[in-house]
Design an enzyme around this catalytic site. Structure first.
Site, PDB file in Angstrom:
ATOM      1  N   GLU A  52     -26.600 -26.609 -29.254  1.00  0.00           N
ATOM      2  CA  GLU A  52     -25.987 -27.688 -30.483  1.00  0.00           C
ATOM      3  C   GLU A  52     -24.825 -28.532 -30.152  1.00  0.00           C
ATOM      4  O   GLU A  52     -24.691 -30.061 -30.378  1.00  0.00           O
ATOM      5  CB  GLU A  52     -26.377 -26.442 -31.482  1.00  0.00           C
ATOM      6  CG  GLU A  52     -27.635 -25.838 -31.811  1.00  0.00           C
ATOM      7  CD  GLU A  52     -27.160 -25.252 -32.982  1.00  0.00           C
ATOM      8  OE1 GLU A  52     -28.259 -25.120 -33.790  1.00  0.00           O
ATOM      9  OE2 GLU A  52     -26.748 -24.020 -33.253  1.00  0.00           O
ATOM     10  N   GLU A 106     -32.146 -18.469 -31.202  1.00  0.00           N
ATOM     11  CA  GLU A 106     -32.393 -17.871 -32.520  1.00  0.00           C
ATOM     12  C   GLU A 106     -33.147 -17.146 -33.046  1.00  0.00           C
ATOM     13  O   GLU A 106     -32.675 -16.258 -34.444  1.00  0.00           O
ATOM     14  CB  GLU A 106     -31.675 -18.843 -33.718  1.00  0.00           C
ATOM     15  CG  GLU A 106     -30.189 -19.315 -32.798  1.00  0.00           C
ATOM     16  CD  GLU A 106     -30.399 -20.891 -32.854  1.00  0.00           C
ATOM     17  OE1 GLU A 106     -29.013 -20.501 -31.683  1.00  0.00           O
ATOM     18  OE2 GLU A 106     -31.150 -21.010 -31.715  1.00  0.00           O
TER      19      GLU A 106
END
Length: 259
Positions: free
Chosen positions: A112, A132
């Site tokens: 990210e 995730e």
């Protein structure tokens, strides 16, 4: 694991025009809650320094980063997650061009963070993932939005919803990274050369190009074209443009000041 630990080191090139931001926290460069905020703090310092023209983000671990401090997240009050991601995505808000140098794992918050950088270079052993889903969670620092805009919705859904890793060659083919270099030494040499090249361009033109590209990509085509046209007209009045034209006519390298 604790919320604290690790560091984000800030160094400058000899001429002061390139800032090197180094994630530092062991072999796997686990990103703690404290390190997230340090990224924002370092970029605030970088953005305030007019001498810095280009930023490089890298890691001193064996891997760029295996991701965030998962156990530490359980110690964070849920309300504190409201602003999650604002700190590690500071590269996107910086007016300066940001280059990410990636070697090894680039997972979770690490991916990210580099997706919020402007240019990404990597090594063939690098792997990218937003894993995730393995934790019953989704990316929370811009991963769903930036990855889907970069590689397309279908591919992003597959890799996020199945927690499947993206190999280096795939990342190159899909535009996640711009170049692959044989090993870390070759990568860092290429990044240093690229940063030096970009530092020689007009800072005004660089930050304007970044803003037009970032804002135009989410706008309708003709809105983006209007933004580009107005930005072009604005740059026409800068000293840097006058210097560029003059240097071109005199067959010499321009000396840009950012004005």
């Amino acid at each position: 694991m604790a919320l604290t630990g690790g560091d984000v080191l800030l160094e400058r090139s000899a001429d002061g025009r390139v800032a090197y931001l180094t994630l530092s926290h062991g072999k796997y460069t686990v990103v703690t809650w404290q390190m997230r905020q340090l990224v924002a703090d370092r970029f605030a310092e970088i953005d305030a320094d007019k001498d810095i023209r280009v930023v490089v983000v890298r890691s001193d671990g064996e891997h760029f980063t295996s991701g965030g401090d998962i156990a530490g997240f359980m110690e964070v009050d849920p309300i504190d997650f409201t602003d999650l991601g604002h700190n590690v995505t500071a590269p996107a808000r910086s007016a300066k061009p940001v280059i990410a140098a990636i070697d090894g794992y680039c997972f979770g918050v690490g991916l990210e963070m580099v997706l919020s950088c402007d240019i990404r270079l990597a090594t063939p052993r690098s792997q990218f993932a937003l894993p995730e889903m393995n934790l019953g969670m989704i990316p929370g620092s811009g991963g769903t939005q930036r990855l889907s805009r970069l590689i397309g919705l279908s591919r992003a859904k597959f890799h996020i919803m199945t927690a499947t890793r993206i190999q280096a060659q795939q990342a190159l083919d899909w535009g996640i990274v711009a170049e692959l270099h044989d090993d870390r030494d070759a990568l860092y040499a290429a990044v240093e050369q690229l940063a030096a090249k970009m530092a020689n361009f007009s800072p005004a033109a660089q930050r304007t190009a970044k803003e037009v590209l970032d804002k135009g990509i989410d706008a309708p085509l003709y809105t983006g074209i209007d933004l580009e046209r107005k930005a072009y007209a604005m740059l026409r009045s800068t000293n840097d443009f006058a210097e560029g034209v003059k240097a071109f006519g005199e067959k010499r390298k321009p000396e840009f000041t950012g004005r």
